[in-house]
Design a protein around this motif. Structure first.
Motif, PDB file in Angstrom:
ATOM      1  N   GLU A  67     -53.408 -39.793-145.621  1.00  0.00           N
ATOM      2  CA  GLU A  67     -53.366 -41.207-145.266  1.00  0.00           C
ATOM      3  C   GLU A  67     -53.811 -41.418-143.820  1.00  0.00           C
ATOM      4  O   GLU A  67     -54.556 -42.356-143.528  1.00  0.00           O
ATOM      5  CB  GLU A  67     -51.955 -41.765-145.463  1.00  0.00           C
ATOM      6  CG  GLU A  67     -51.571 -41.936-146.908  1.00  0.00           C
ATOM      7  CD  GLU A  67     -50.113 -42.323-147.092  1.00  0.00           C
ATOM      8  OE1 GLU A  67     -49.273 -42.047-146.207  1.00  0.00           O
ATOM      9  OE2 GLU A  67     -49.808 -42.906-148.144  1.00  0.00           O
ATOM     10  N   ARG A  68     -53.357 -40.560-142.911  1.00  0.00           N
ATOM     11  CA  ARG A  68     -53.773 -40.669-141.509  1.00  0.00           C
ATOM     12  C   ARG A  68     -55.284 -40.502-141.378  1.00  0.00           C
ATOM     13  O   ARG A  68     -55.934 -41.260-140.660  1.00  0.00           O
ATOM     14  CB  ARG A  68     -53.063 -39.608-140.656  1.00  0.00           C
ATOM     15  CG  ARG A  68     -51.734 -40.056-140.154  1.00  0.00           C
ATOM     16  CD  ARG A  68     -51.191 -39.083-139.103  1.00  0.00           C
ATOM     17  NE  ARG A  68     -49.785 -38.933-139.389  1.00  0.00           N
ATOM     18  CZ  ARG A  68     -49.183 -37.862-139.871  1.00  0.00           C
ATOM     19  NH1 ARG A  68     -49.854 -36.757-140.061  1.00  0.00           N
ATOM     20  NH2 ARG A  68     -47.912 -37.847-140.121  1.00  0.00           N
ATOM     21  N   GLU A  73     -60.667 -42.880-140.608  1.00  0.00           N
ATOM     22  CA  GLU A  73     -62.013 -43.111-141.130  1.00  0.00           C
ATOM     23  C   GLU A  73     -62.287 -44.607-141.284  1.00  0.00           C
ATOM     24  O   GLU A  73     -63.363 -45.085-140.951  1.00  0.00           O
ATOM     25  CB  GLU A  73     -62.216 -42.391-142.462  1.00  0.00           C
ATOM     26  CG  GLU A  73     -62.287 -40.888-142.350  1.00  0.00           C
ATOM     27  CD  GLU A  73     -63.525 -40.414-141.625  1.00  0.00           C
ATOM     28  OE1 GLU A  73     -64.600 -41.016-141.792  1.00  0.00           O
ATOM     29  OE2 GLU A  73     -63.406 -39.426-140.873  1.00  0.00           O
ATOM     30  N   GLU A  74     -61.300 -45.336-141.806  1.00  0.00           N
ATOM     31  CA  GLU A  74     -61.467 -46.775-141.982  1.00  0.00           C
ATOM     32  C   GLU A  74     -61.618 -47.473-140.636  1.00  0.00           C
ATOM     33  O   GLU A  74     -62.446 -48.372-140.490  1.00  0.00           O
ATOM     34  CB  GLU A  74     -60.289 -47.356-142.757  1.00  0.00           C
ATOM     35  CG  GLU A  74     -60.295 -46.984-144.224  1.00  0.00           C
ATOM     36  CD  GLU A  74     -59.041 -47.430-144.956  1.00  0.00           C
ATOM     37  OE1 GLU A  74     -58.043 -47.826-144.312  1.00  0.00           O
ATOM     38  OE2 GLU A  74     -59.065 -47.374-146.196  1.00  0.00           O
ATOM     39  N   GLN A  75     -60.825 -47.081-139.651  1.00  0.00           N
ATOM     40  CA  GLN A  75     -60.924 -47.676-138.322  1.00  0.00           C
ATOM     41  C   GLN A  75     -62.271 -47.362-137.678  1.00  0.00           C
ATOM     42  O   GLN A  75     -62.885 -48.218-137.060  1.00  0.00           O
ATOM     43  CB  GLN A  75     -59.786 -47.197-137.431  1.00  0.00           C
ATOM     44  CG  GLN A  75     -58.443 -47.761-137.826  1.00  0.00           C
ATOM     45  CD  GLN A  75     -57.292 -47.137-137.056  1.00  0.00           C
ATOM     46  OE1 GLN A  75     -57.473 -46.216-136.274  1.00  0.00           O
ATOM     47  NE2 GLN A  75     -56.089 -47.653-137.288  1.00  0.00           N
ATOM     48  N   LEU A  76     -62.714 -46.135-137.840  1.00  0.00           N
ATOM     49  CA  LEU A  76     -64.008 -45.725-137.286  1.00  0.00           C
ATOM     50  C   LEU A  76     -65.123 -46.513-137.960  1.00  0.00           C
ATOM     51  O   LEU A  76     -66.024 -47.023-137.286  1.00  0.00           O
ATOM     52  CB  LEU A  76     -64.223 -44.216-137.485  1.00  0.00           C
ATOM     53  CG  LEU A  76     -65.502 -43.642-136.930  1.00  0.00           C
ATOM     54  CD1 LEU A  76     -65.584 -43.839-135.414  1.00  0.00           C
ATOM     55  CD2 LEU A  76     -65.609 -42.169-137.269  1.00  0.00           C
ATOM     56  N   SER A  77     -65.058 -46.633-139.255  1.00  0.00           N
ATOM     57  CA  SER A  77     -66.073 -47.384-139.987  1.00  0.00           C
ATOM     58  C   SER A  77     -66.069 -48.853-139.582  1.00  0.00           C
ATOM     59  O   SER A  77     -67.126 -49.451-139.404  1.00  0.00           O
ATOM     60  CB  SER A  77     -65.816 -47.244-141.486  1.00  0.00           C
ATOM     61  OG  SER A  77     -66.755 -47.982-142.226  1.00  0.00           O
TER      62      SER A  77
END
Length: 84
Positions: A67-68, A73-77
């Motif tokens: 999850e982390r 990855e979502e934040q980076l994207s």
């Protein structure tokens, strides 16, 4: 040691699994060994309880790590594609 004896007993289950599932089950059993000392702190009359708790803990730990990683990855994207 109780953990080793229970793991040996569970090997019969492992042997009944399909070949590709045996490796996964072996990994699950290895998680019991990683947390055997913590599991021994449980004063449970049911000898399987420390094994199950160890397995659940290891799986939960892996899930939280995934999850982390996914959140990173979502934040980076999102930071690379702010319009989306």
């Amino acid at each position: 040691m109780v953990v080793e004896a229970e793991i040996q007993r569970l090997k019969k289950f492992q042997e009944s699994l399909r070949l590709e599932d045996r490796e996964i089950f072996e990994d699950l059993l290895n998680q019991c060994k990683l947390y055997a000392s913590a599991g021994s702190a449980l004063a449970s009359p049911v000898k399987e309880t420390p094994l199950i708790i160890s397995m659940l803990f290891a799986q939960h730990k892996k899930l939280r790590e995934l999850e982390r990683r996914l959140n990173r990855e979502e934040q980076l994207s999102a930071s690379q594609n702010p319009a989306q």
